[in-house]
Each structure stands twice: as structure tokens, then as C-alpha cells.
Design a protein around this motif. Structure first.
Motif, PDB file in Angstrom:
ATOM      1  N   GLU A  21       0.821  -1.209   0.000  1.00 61.12           N
ATOM      2  CA  GLU A  21       0.000   0.000   0.000  1.00 61.12           C
ATOM      3  C   GLU A  21       0.857   1.262   0.000  1.00 61.12           C
ATOM      4  OE1 GLU A  21      -2.143  -3.166   2.451  1.00 61.12           O
ATOM      5  OE2 GLU A  21      -0.128  -2.371   2.363  1.00 61.12           O
ATOM      6  N   THR A  22       0.309   2.306  -0.619  1.00 60.72           N
ATOM      7  CA  THR A  22       1.036   3.574  -0.679  1.00 60.72           C
ATOM      8  C   THR A  22       0.187   4.768  -0.236  1.00 60.72           C
ATOM      9  OG1 THR A  22       0.455   3.894  -2.998  1.00 60.72           O
ATOM     10  CG2 THR A  22       2.579   2.828  -2.539  1.00 60.72           C
ATOM     11  N   LEU A  23      -1.077   4.569   0.097  1.00 63.02           N
ATOM     12  CA  LEU A  23      -1.932   5.685   0.511  1.00 63.02           C
ATOM     13  C   LEU A  23      -2.444   5.474   1.930  1.00 63.02           C
ATOM     14  CD1 LEU A  23      -4.138   6.287  -2.667  1.00 63.02           C
ATOM     15  CD2 LEU A  23      -2.164   7.613  -1.898  1.00 63.02           C
ATOM     16  N   VAL A  24      -2.332   6.535   2.731  1.00 64.55           N
ATOM     17  CA  VAL A  24      -2.903   6.518   4.079  1.00 64.55           C
ATOM     18  C   VAL A  24      -3.762   7.763   4.260  1.00 64.55           C
ATOM     19  CG1 VAL A  24      -1.034   5.153   5.094  1.00 64.55           C
ATOM     20  CG2 VAL A  24      -0.909   7.653   5.150  1.00 64.55           C
ATOM     21  N   GLY A  31     -10.571  17.944  10.085  1.00 56.22           N
ATOM     22  CA  GLY A  31     -10.774  17.356   8.764  1.00 56.22           C
ATOM     23  C   GLY A  31      -9.756  16.258   8.509  1.00 56.22           C
ATOM     24  N   ASP A  32      -9.826  15.693   7.322  1.00 55.29           N
ATOM     25  CA  ASP A  32      -8.950  14.586   6.935  1.00 55.29           C
ATOM     26  C   ASP A  32      -8.016  15.008   5.810  1.00 55.29           C
ATOM     27  OD1 ASP A  32     -10.508  13.128   8.696  1.00 55.29           O
ATOM     28  OD2 ASP A  32     -11.680  12.157   7.128  1.00 55.29           O
ATOM     29  N   PHE A  33      -6.895  14.311   5.713  1.00 61.53           N
ATOM     30  CA  PHE A  33      -6.012  14.493   4.563  1.00 61.53           C
ATOM     31  C   PHE A  33      -5.369  13.158   4.209  1.00 61.53           C
ATOM     32  CE2 PHE A  33      -3.528  15.797   8.280  1.00 61.53           C
ATOM     33  CZ  PHE A  33      -2.308  15.165   8.114  1.00 61.53           C
ATOM     34  N   THR A  34      -4.914  13.070   2.953  1.00 63.45           N
ATOM     35  CA  THR A  34      -4.329  11.841   2.423  1.00 63.45           C
ATOM     36  C   THR A  34      -2.851  12.047   2.150  1.00 63.45           C
ATOM     37  OG1 THR A  34      -6.434  11.228   1.395  1.00 63.45           O
ATOM     38  CG2 THR A  34      -4.452  10.176   0.507  1.00 63.45           C
ATOM     39  N   ILE A  35      -2.075  11.008   2.472  1.00 64.11           N
ATOM     40  CA  ILE A  35      -0.636  11.013   2.208  1.00 64.11           C
ATOM     41  C   ILE A  35      -0.314   9.867   1.265  1.00 64.11           C
ATOM     42  CG2 ILE A  35       1.679  10.683   3.191  1.00 64.11           C
ATOM     43  CD1 ILE A  35       0.554  11.764   5.852  1.00 64.11           C
ATOM     44  N   LYS A  36       0.432  10.169   0.197  1.00 63.93           N
ATOM     45  CA  LYS A  36       0.970   9.140  -0.692  1.00 63.93           C
ATOM     46  C   LYS A  36       2.382   8.843  -0.219  1.00 63.93           C
ATOM     47  CE  LYS A  36       2.193   8.004  -5.469  1.00 63.93           C
ATOM     48  NZ  LYS A  36       2.504   6.682  -5.058  1.00 63.93           N
ATOM     49  N   LEU A  37       2.653   7.584   0.086  1.00 62.44           N
ATOM     50  CA  LEU A  37       3.978   7.153   0.524  1.00 62.44           C
ATOM     51  C   LEU A  37       4.795   6.750  -0.702  1.00 62.44           C
ATOM     52  CD1 LEU A  37       2.792   4.935   3.504  1.00 62.44           C
ATOM     53  CD2 LEU A  37       3.512   7.337   3.566  1.00 62.44           C
ATOM     54  N   PHE A  38       6.044   7.159  -0.749  1.00 59.69           N
ATOM     55  CA  PHE A  38       6.889   6.918  -1.915  1.00 59.69           C
ATOM     56  C   PHE A  38       7.490   5.515  -1.897  1.00 59.69           C
ATOM     57  CE2 PHE A  38       7.885  11.708  -1.677  1.00 59.69           C
ATOM     58  CZ  PHE A  38       6.754  12.018  -2.413  1.00 59.69           C
ATOM     59  N   GLU A  39       7.360   4.826  -3.009  1.00 63.01           N
ATOM     60  CA  GLU A  39       7.973   3.503  -3.161  1.00 63.01           C
ATOM     61  C   GLU A  39       9.497   3.611  -3.243  1.00 63.01           C
ATOM     62  OE1 GLU A  39       6.001   0.970  -6.072  1.00 63.01           O
ATOM     63  OE2 GLU A  39       4.225   2.248  -5.876  1.00 63.01           O
ATOM     64  N   GLU A  40      10.000   4.780  -3.622  1.00 61.68           N
ATOM     65  CA  GLU A  40      11.445   4.999  -3.756  1.00 61.68           C
ATOM     66  C   GLU A  40      12.162   5.097  -2.406  1.00 61.68           C
ATOM     67  OE1 GLU A  40       9.325   6.656  -7.347  1.00 61.68           O
ATOM     68  OE2 GLU A  40       9.021   6.735  -5.191  1.00 61.68           O
ATOM     69  N   THR A  41      11.392   5.194  -1.328  1.00 57.47           N
ATOM     70  CA  THR A  41      11.952   5.152   0.032  1.00 57.47           C
ATOM     71  C   THR A  41      11.299   3.959   0.739  1.00 57.47           C
ATOM     72  OG1 THR A  41      10.300   6.783   0.731  1.00 57.47           O
ATOM     73  CG2 THR A  41      12.504   7.613   0.203  1.00 57.47           C
ATOM     74  N   PRO A  42      11.649   2.745   0.307  1.00 56.87           N
ATOM     75  CA  PRO A  42      10.918   1.552   0.755  1.00 56.87           C
ATOM     76  C   PRO A  42      10.997   1.270   2.250  1.00 56.87           C
ATOM     77  CG  PRO A  42      12.900   0.924  -0.437  1.00 56.87           C
ATOM     78  CD  PRO A  42      12.746   2.410  -0.603  1.00 56.87           C
TER      79      PRO A  42
END
Length: 173
Positions: A21-24, A31-42
């Protein structure tokens, strides 16, 4: 939650392979916000996901507001985990607005490894340029940056908010 020495890298590599997974999603009273986690920093992605899935980031706080720079949350000093995440600096990931990075401990850390639980979000790229090459950026806010701005604008004294904002994080995918 415990990891030791050389086991840290292997454990995080294995966890990362098993958890792609890459989204949290971060839930706050503002309120809410979304973070995309980078696959390049595994290792950082896997570590963050590992803590999210273990509910470590449940009932945590954004406990630091750095004036015109960003916010910081996660495990505070008194609640440190017993390992560090090996550094994964990527020059293409700078501390731009919305960047998500890991804090690190200065003392006894010549490899500049990251804290396993304390993360920050940049609100002002100009003020955060000094962080480039010093802290690993492992994600980016992709939705809800206005919520991050609201948290950053909270009244604070000596970087401590008058009313810390509680958060919970869950995997979005």
C-alpha cells in the motif's frame, strides 16, 4: 513493535514486500487528509505502514508547530521506539509544500538515520529548504492540504500548540 540492529532493514524490507500500500488517510477534528507514501523510500514507507497497521498512530497528536514551516506529530520524546530507520535520502524528494518527512535524533546518530515514529509535514517550502539532505522525505500530502494548514495555524507557544490536534491514521487502499 521492537526491532533490533541489523534486523531493522531486513524486517522492513520483508514487511514492505508483503504490504504494498502507498496511501494513508489521516483523520483529525479539523478534517482529513491523504498522504501518498513513496515507493522509492521503501524502508520508510514500510516502517510508516507497519506503525499504521499496528495502530501506533491512533490517538496521537500533532504536538509541534514550527512557525511558517510545518507541523510535527507521532511518538514524542517520552514515547520513543527502540530502533532507527536507515537513511534513504533521494535528491528528487525535497521539502516542498506538503512533503512528509521523518524527524531524526541528532545525538549518537552519525548515519543520520530517521526516527521510527516522529514525522513532519511541510507547509512552507521556502522556510524548509534547509531540511533538504538532512531529513528523509518519504511521502506527499495529495488531498486535504487545507487541513494541514489549519493545524499549522493553531496558536502555539515555543512550538507547542495550546490545543494539540489529535489524529488517527489508516491505510486508504
Amino acid at each position: 513493535m521492537r526491532l533490533f540492529g541489523a534486523d531493522v532493514k531486513q524486517t522492513l524490507e520483508r514487511f514492505g514486500r508483503e504490504n504494498p500500500e502507498t496511501l494513508v488517510k489521516v483523520h483529525t477534528r479539523l478534517g482529513d487528509f491523504t498522504i501518498k507514501l513513496f515507493e522509492e523510500t521503501p524502508l520508510h514507507r514500510a516502517n510508516f505502514l507497519r506503525l499504521v497497521k499496528a495502530n501506533y498512530y491512533t490517538d496521537r497528536y500533532f504536538y509541534r508547530i514550527v512557525y511558517e514551516t510545518g507541523i510535527q506529530g507521532g511518538g514524542e520524546y517520552f514515547d520513543r521506539l527502540d530502533y532507527l530507520v536507515p537513511a534513504e535520502y533521494k535528491p528528487e524528494f525535497t521539502h516542498k509544500r506538503g512533503a512528509v518527512g521523518m524527524a531524526r535524533y541528532e545525538e549518537g546518530n552519525p548515519e543520520k538515520a530517521s526516527s521510527p515514529s516522529e514525522f513532519f509535514i511541510i507547509t512552507n517550502e521556502e522556510e524548509a529548504r534547509k531540511f533538504n539532505g538532512n531529513y528523509v522525505v518519504f511521502g506527499q500530502v495529495t488531498e486535504g492540504m487545507d487541513v494541514v494548514d489549519k493545524i499549522q495555524q493553531a496558536r502555539a507557544y515555543d512550538e507547542k500548540p495550546d490545543i494539540p490536534v489529535k489524529f488517527d491514521i489508516e491505510v486508504k487502499e
